[in-house]
Design an enzyme around this catalytic site. Structure first.
Site, PDB file in Angstrom:
ATOM      1  N   ASN A   1       0.797  -1.226   0.000  1.00  0.00           N
ATOM      2  CA  ASN A   1       0.000   0.000   0.000  1.00  0.00           C
ATOM      3  C   ASN A   1       0.832   1.281   0.000  1.00  0.00           C
ATOM      4  O   ASN A   1       0.328   2.341  -0.310  1.00  0.00           O
ATOM      5  CB  ASN A   1      -0.965   0.009   1.186  1.00  0.00           C
ATOM      6  CG  ASN A   1      -0.276  -0.260   2.506  1.00  0.00           C
ATOM      7  OD1 ASN A   1       0.463  -1.230   2.642  1.00  0.00           O
ATOM      8  ND2 ASN A   1      -0.490   0.589   3.482  1.00  0.00           N
TER       9      ASN A   1
ATOM     10  N   CYS B   1      -2.855   5.097   6.734  1.00  0.00           N
ATOM     11  CA  CYS B   1      -3.400   4.642   8.015  1.00  0.00           C
ATOM     12  C   CYS B   1      -2.537   5.068   9.181  1.00  0.00           C
ATOM     13  O   CYS B   1      -2.946   4.983  10.324  1.00  0.00           O
ATOM     14  CB  CYS B   1      -3.536   3.123   8.020  1.00  0.00           C
ATOM     15  SG  CYS B   1      -4.259   2.512   6.510  1.00  0.00           S
TER      16      CYS B   1
HETATM   17  C1  PLP Z   1      -6.376  -0.273   3.704  1.00  0.00           C
HETATM   18  C2  PLP Z   1      -5.618  -1.523   3.894  1.00  0.00           C
HETATM   19  C3  PLP Z   1      -5.941  -2.418   4.920  1.00  0.00           C
HETATM   20  C4  PLP Z   1      -6.998  -2.117   5.964  1.00  0.00           C
HETATM   21  O1  PLP Z   1      -8.278  -2.078   5.425  1.00  0.00           O
HETATM   22  P1  PLP Z   1      -9.532  -1.742   6.370  1.00  0.00           P
HETATM   23  O2  PLP Z   1     -10.701  -2.289   5.643  1.00  0.00           O
HETATM   24  O3  PLP Z   1      -9.554  -0.255   6.487  1.00  0.00           O
HETATM   25  O4  PLP Z   1      -9.310  -2.399   7.665  1.00  0.00           O
HETATM   26  C5  PLP Z   1      -5.224  -3.592   5.017  1.00  0.00           C
HETATM   27  N1  PLP Z   1      -4.246  -3.878   4.162  1.00  0.00           N
HETATM   28  C6  PLP Z   1      -3.899  -3.045   3.150  1.00  0.00           C
HETATM   29  C7  PLP Z   1      -2.794  -3.434   2.229  1.00  0.00           C
HETATM   30  C8  PLP Z   1      -4.561  -1.838   2.995  1.00  0.00           C
HETATM   31  O5  PLP Z   1      -4.204  -1.011   2.024  1.00  0.00           O
END
Ligand code: PLP
Length: 353
Positions: free
Chosen positions: A105, A279
């Site tokens: 991400n 995040c």
């Molecule tokens: C956004 C993301 C998450 C978390 O997703 P949520 O639904 O907000 O808990 C987990 N892993 C990756 C790679 C992400 O980009």
């Protein structure tokens, strides 16, 4: 809800009965790791994760470690690709589950999943991947790729927030539930499901199915134009792999500037970017992903991520490339990180924000 389950399962080549709906990808990642650990038991369980996992894998693994579960961290190379030799080495120590993010991400690196799963299975380990960033963007077939467990969610593919899912291969992956209660979600996640969210998830997947192939090419072209343009700036580098990366991700390192200052100035110009992961933007520490690919603290803090989407076009890229050089120049001119020789003699005027 069952129609949505079918639609979502079909896009990954799975059966509807192999999909467990959760409240988020974070929960699905927790279910994969903790559910496996609880089922195996402390004495048998040994989890290996990459050093560039999302915090929902990283912190779950760290917590399991405090509970006495054996955890191994797998290194990546300078492009953010898993070091295969180190994986093989780690697997000799009775690893029961390996978890590696498919498309990262932050830096966008896309792992060669087929190669990794083959090695894991050869050593008797299950394989989980966090495919939140790649599902609906890149083709994924859980059977072809030999994936045992896979995490996805709706909102990273234009669906509603607050819905995720865990795919589990019924033939070999067994988990204990984290939430006990009624028999919802095949006994793996008790509690009445978020039906509107799940139906929205199904609709989002239905739309992706038609869009994703063309979009992959369009976004890759835009991304590469952005990369080419930004790298023309002096002392600027690409983080992650030049081609083995998500079609919508570009992450750069700018010497002598704080990424956070760039984020603010670009925001002022109407361009939304992120330093580190979205995040953990509140966290003061440099991104663990950027440190894992070998950047120094200062280099990691000078990094910036652009994420493209289906609403972006060539004009957006042109606009970024028009605005960014000026901002970079201005920030560098007042940066204390700038090497002496390049510091302008006149004192730079500091503009208020
Ligand atoms: C956004 C993301 C998450 C978390 O997703 P949520 O639904 O907000 O808990 C987990 N892993 C990756 C790679 C992400 O980009």
């Amino acid at each position: 809800m069952e129609q949505a389950r079918e639609t979502i399962a079909r896009l990954m080549g799975a059966k509807a009965t192999e999909l467990v709906f959760t409240g988020s990808a974070t929960e699905a990642n927790n279910l994969a790791l903790k559910g496996h650990a609880f089922r195996e038991g402390k004495s048998k369980c040994h989890i290996a994760i990459s050093e560039i996992e999302h915090s929902s894998i990283l912190n779950t693994a760290r917590w399991l470690e405090t509970q006495g579960v054996r955890v191994t961290f797998l290194p990546v190379d300078k492009y953010g690709l898993l070091k295969i030799a180190q994986l093989e080495e780690a697997l000799k120590k009775q690893v029961t589950l390996v978890s590696v993010v498919h498309g990262n991400n932050e830096i966008g690196s896309v792992q060669p999943i087929e190669i990794i799963t083959k090695i894991c299975h050869k050593h008797g380990a299950l394989f989980h991947t966090d495919a939140v960033q790649s599902f609906g963007k890149l083709p994924i077939d859980v059977n072809q790729m030999n994936i045992d467990l896979m995490t996805i969610n709706a909102h990273k593919m234009y669906g509603p927030k607050g819905v995720g899912a865990l795919y589990l291969n019924r033939d070999n992956a067994e988990l204990d539930p984290l939430i006990h209660g009624g028999g919802h979600e095949f006994g793996l996640r008790a509690g009445t499901e978020n039906v509107p969210g799940i139906v929205g998830f199904g609709k989002a997947v239905e739309l992706r199915r038609n869009e994703m192939q063309d979009e992959e090419h369009v976004l890759t072209k835009l991304r590469d134009a952005l990369i080419k343009g930004v790298l023309e700036l002096k002392d600027t580098y690409l983080n992650g792999h030049p081609s083995k990366r998500l079609p919508n991700n570009a992450n750069f390192r700018f010497s002598y500037i704080e990424g956070e200052a760039l984020v603010l100035d670009l925001d002022g110009a109407g361009i939304a970017t992120s330093s580190g992961s979205a995040c953990s933007s509140m966290a003061k520490e440099a991104s663990h992903v950027l440190l894992a690919i070998g950047l120094k603290q200062e280099e990691a803090r000078g990094s910036l991520r652009f994420s493209l989407g289906k609403y972006n076009n060539e004009e957006d890229i042109d606009y970024i490339l028009q605005v960014l050089p000026e901002i970079v120049k201005r920030l560098r001119s007042m940066s204390p990180l700038q090497p002496k020789a390049e510091t302008p003699q006149t004192s730079a005027k500091v503009e208020g924000r």
